[in-house]
Design an enzyme around this catalytic site. Structure first.
Site, PDB file in Angstrom:
ATOM      1  N   GLN A 141     -10.388   7.863  10.925  1.00  0.00           N
ATOM      2  CA  GLN A 141     -10.849   6.633   9.785  1.00  0.00           C
ATOM      3  C   GLN A 141     -12.201   6.285  10.382  1.00  0.00           C
ATOM      4  O   GLN A 141     -12.636   6.026  11.560  1.00  0.00           O
ATOM      5  CB  GLN A 141     -10.274   5.334  10.910  1.00  0.00           C
ATOM      6  CG  GLN A 141      -9.686   3.831  10.193  1.00  0.00           C
ATOM      7  CD  GLN A 141      -9.727   3.927   8.838  1.00  0.00           C
ATOM      8  OE1 GLN A 141     -10.097   4.932   7.616  1.00  0.00           O
ATOM      9  NE2 GLN A 141      -9.200   3.351   8.404  1.00  0.00           N
TER      10      GLN A 141
ATOM     11  N   ASP B 238       3.942  11.124  -6.900  1.00  0.00           N
ATOM     12  CA  ASP B 238       4.706  11.941  -7.759  1.00  0.00           C
ATOM     13  C   ASP B 238       4.806  11.855  -8.913  1.00  0.00           C
ATOM     14  O   ASP B 238       4.886  10.801  -9.216  1.00  0.00           O
ATOM     15  CB  ASP B 238       6.224  11.403  -7.016  1.00  0.00           C
ATOM     16  CG  ASP B 238       7.090  12.687  -7.091  1.00  0.00           C
ATOM     17  OD1 ASP B 238       7.391  14.088  -7.513  1.00  0.00           O
ATOM     18  OD2 ASP B 238       8.252  12.797  -6.000  1.00  0.00           O
TER      19      ASP B 238
ATOM     20  N   ASP C 223       0.653  -0.755  -0.098  1.00  0.00           N
ATOM     21  CA  ASP C 223      -0.236   0.587  -0.131  1.00  0.00           C
ATOM     22  C   ASP C 223       0.889   0.920   0.170  1.00  0.00           C
ATOM     23  O   ASP C 223       1.138   2.070   1.095  1.00  0.00           O
ATOM     24  CB  ASP C 223      -0.805   0.705   1.263  1.00  0.00           C
ATOM     25  CG  ASP C 223      -1.851   1.291   1.677  1.00  0.00           C
ATOM     26  OD1 ASP C 223      -2.388   1.657   0.656  1.00  0.00           O
ATOM     27  OD2 ASP C 223      -2.975   1.055   2.293  1.00  0.00           O
ATOM     28  N   ARG C 224       1.956   1.548  -0.643  1.00  0.00           N
ATOM     29  CA  ARG C 224       2.912   2.294  -1.775  1.00  0.00           C
ATOM     30  C   ARG C 224       2.700   4.010  -1.151  1.00  0.00           C
ATOM     31  O   ARG C 224       2.644   4.610  -0.967  1.00  0.00           O
ATOM     32  CB  ARG C 224       3.933   2.186  -2.093  1.00  0.00           C
ATOM     33  CG  ARG C 224       4.885   3.052  -2.453  1.00  0.00           C
ATOM     34  CD  ARG C 224       5.968   3.350  -1.214  1.00  0.00           C
ATOM     35  NE  ARG C 224       6.773   4.611  -1.048  1.00  0.00           N
ATOM     36  CZ  ARG C 224       6.584   5.825  -1.612  1.00  0.00           C
ATOM     37  NH1 ARG C 224       5.185   6.228  -1.030  1.00  0.00           N
ATOM     38  NH2 ARG C 224       7.793   5.824  -1.930  1.00  0.00           N
ATOM     39  N   LYS C 225       0.536   4.036  -2.654  1.00  0.00           N
ATOM     40  CA  LYS C 225       0.310   4.770  -2.486  1.00  0.00           C
ATOM     41  C   LYS C 225       1.650   6.422  -3.258  1.00  0.00           C
ATOM     42  O   LYS C 225       1.753   7.341  -2.729  1.00  0.00           O
ATOM     43  CB  LYS C 225      -0.612   5.837  -1.187  1.00  0.00           C
ATOM     44  CG  LYS C 225      -1.690   4.856   0.268  1.00  0.00           C
ATOM     45  CD  LYS C 225      -1.871   5.606   0.407  1.00  0.00           C
ATOM     46  CE  LYS C 225      -3.160   5.331   1.148  1.00  0.00           C
ATOM     47  NZ  LYS C 225      -2.806   3.873   1.869  1.00  0.00           N
TER      48      LYS C 225
HETATM   49  P1  5BU Z   1      -6.993  -0.017   9.766  1.00  0.00           P
HETATM   50  O1  5BU Z   1      -6.449  -0.883  11.337  1.00  0.00           O
HETATM   51  O2  5BU Z   1      -8.464  -1.394   9.817  1.00  0.00           O
HETATM   52  O3  5BU Z   1      -8.000   1.250  10.067  1.00  0.00           O
HETATM   53  O4  5BU Z   1      -6.205  -0.103   8.622  1.00  0.00           O
HETATM   54  C1  5BU Z   1      -6.178   0.289   7.244  1.00  0.00           C
HETATM   55  C2  5BU Z   1      -5.465   0.564   6.510  1.00  0.00           C
HETATM   56  O5  5BU Z   1      -5.656   0.343   5.162  1.00  0.00           O
HETATM   57  C3  5BU Z   1      -4.208   1.160   6.716  1.00  0.00           C
HETATM   58  O6  5BU Z   1      -2.974   0.685   6.286  1.00  0.00           O
HETATM   59  C4  5BU Z   1      -4.179   2.085   6.643  1.00  0.00           C
HETATM   60  O7  5BU Z   1      -3.436   2.872   5.411  1.00  0.00           O
HETATM   61  C5  5BU Z   1      -5.010   1.991   5.108  1.00  0.00           C
HETATM   62  N1  5BU Z   1      -6.014   2.675   4.595  1.00  0.00           N
HETATM   63  C6  5BU Z   1      -7.698   3.224   5.311  1.00  0.00           C
HETATM   64  O8  5BU Z   1      -7.744   2.483   6.327  1.00  0.00           O
HETATM   65  N2  5BU Z   1      -8.225   3.886   4.223  1.00  0.00           N
HETATM   66  C7  5BU Z   1      -7.472   4.847   2.955  1.00  0.00           C
HETATM   67  O9  5BU Z   1      -8.683   5.273   2.262  1.00  0.00           O
HETATM   68  C8  5BU Z   1      -6.922   3.992   2.474  1.00  0.00           C
HETATM   69  C9  5BU Z   1      -5.978   3.194   2.834  1.00  0.00           C
HETATM   70 BR1  5BU Z   1      -6.337   4.062   0.785  1.00  0.00          BR
END
Ligand code: 5BU
Length: 274
Positions: free
Chosen positions: A218, A97, A92-94
């Site tokens: 999140q 650039d 998940d390098r995103k």
């Molecule tokens: P979690 O522990 O289930 O909250 O982890 C979610 C993972 O997904 C975490 O590695 C984030 O970097 C990744 N992620 C995310 O949560 N939301 C996004 O929109 C993206 C990646 Br793009």
């Protein structure tokens, strides 16, 4: 029929990209649309969590730069686990650039991501050159790219015309872009009628069966909301599976089974709706 209403296995033939095929076939073979995101800082925890969840997942998502004791041996062991447990690897390098820089970041440096990760992802913000830059490295290796069309966080700027442009960019690079990180299906986004060819894979983070958020932006939805109501293909779960006790592999296995079953049930209900 809309692509997500078909079984995963039958969708593999819509895809020319070998990684897209591999992911769909793995999902079907293992009856799992669960991806685990292993965001831990120690290699021993990283590998033991992957070994514990391996049998239950179609994909393991990594943030390799989080590891504080990284060595090439971690990659060797990760690849071995990927073969043993039959899962796809997604770093998940995103990338975000210019084409030349991302090509170097993808192929070189300490991590040499393209050499071991089947899938990686990129922000569409630099425009189509980010896709061609990454494709110059990844396509000859049969790799696949996901574009970040939407993010799971509160207040994300990935909406409206930005998301539409991302989808249009992806449609012009179907050989390498296999799908999106998004919160819903993208067929009707960006002004194109749905076609069989438009079967992008949708991988969705922000999945949890407990809390609705993590206090740091999140946002969590349930597997049912993600797979059945929003039509996404793969649920990505991190802390919901390994929580705080990284050594409790029994609990980790139990949680992985719980999410696997919830994701598969939602999918079965989805394909049974005609
Ligand atoms: P979690 O522990 O289930 O909250 O982890 C979610 C993972 O997904 C975490 O590695 C984030 O970097 C990744 N992620 C995310 O949560 N939301 C996004 O929109 C993206 C990646 Br793009």
């Amino acid at each position: 029929m809309r692509s997500h209403l078909k079984p995963y296995g039958s969708r593999a033939e819509n895809h020319r990209n070998p990684t897209a095929k591999l992911l769909l076939e793995t999902i079907e073979r293992k009856q799992s649309n669960l991806a685990v995101s292993v965001d831990v800082t120690k290699s021993c925890d990283f590998l033991s969590i992957i070994d514990a969840v391996g049998p239950f997942v179609c994909l393991v998502k990594t943030h390799i730069d989080i590891l504080e004791d990284f060595t090439q041996d971690v990659i060797f062991k990760l690849q071995k686990l990927s073969v043993e447990h039959d899962f796809v690897i997604f770093e998940d390098r995103k990338f975000a650039d210019i084409g030349n820089t991302v090509a170097l970041q993808y192929s070189s440096g300490i991590y040499r991501i393209a050499s071991w990760s089947h899938i990686t992802n990129a922000h569409p913000v630099p425009g189509p050159s980010i896709i061609s830059g990454l494709a110059s490295v990844g396509l000859p290796l049969g790799r696949g790219l996901l574009l970040l069309a939407e993010m799971s966080t509160e207040g994300a700027l990935t909406e409206g015309s930005y998301t539409e442009s991302a989808v249009r960019m992806a449609r012009r690079h179907r050989e390498f872009v296999i799908g999106f990180i998004a919160q819903r299906r993208m067929e009707n986004v960006g002004g194109s009628a749905e076609t069989e060819e438009d079967d992008f894979l949708i991988l969705s983070p922000g999945v949890g069966l407990g809390a609705r958020g993590d206090g740091m932006g999140q946002q969590y939805r349930t597997p049912r909301e993600v797979v059945l109501e929003s039509g996404c293909d793969v649920i990505i779960v991190g802390r919901g599976i390994y929580g705080k006790d990284l050594k409790d592999t029994e609990k980790i296995r139990t949680q992985a089974t719980r999410y696997k079953e919830a994701g598969w049930e939602a999918y079965q209900e989805r394909i049974s709706v005609k």
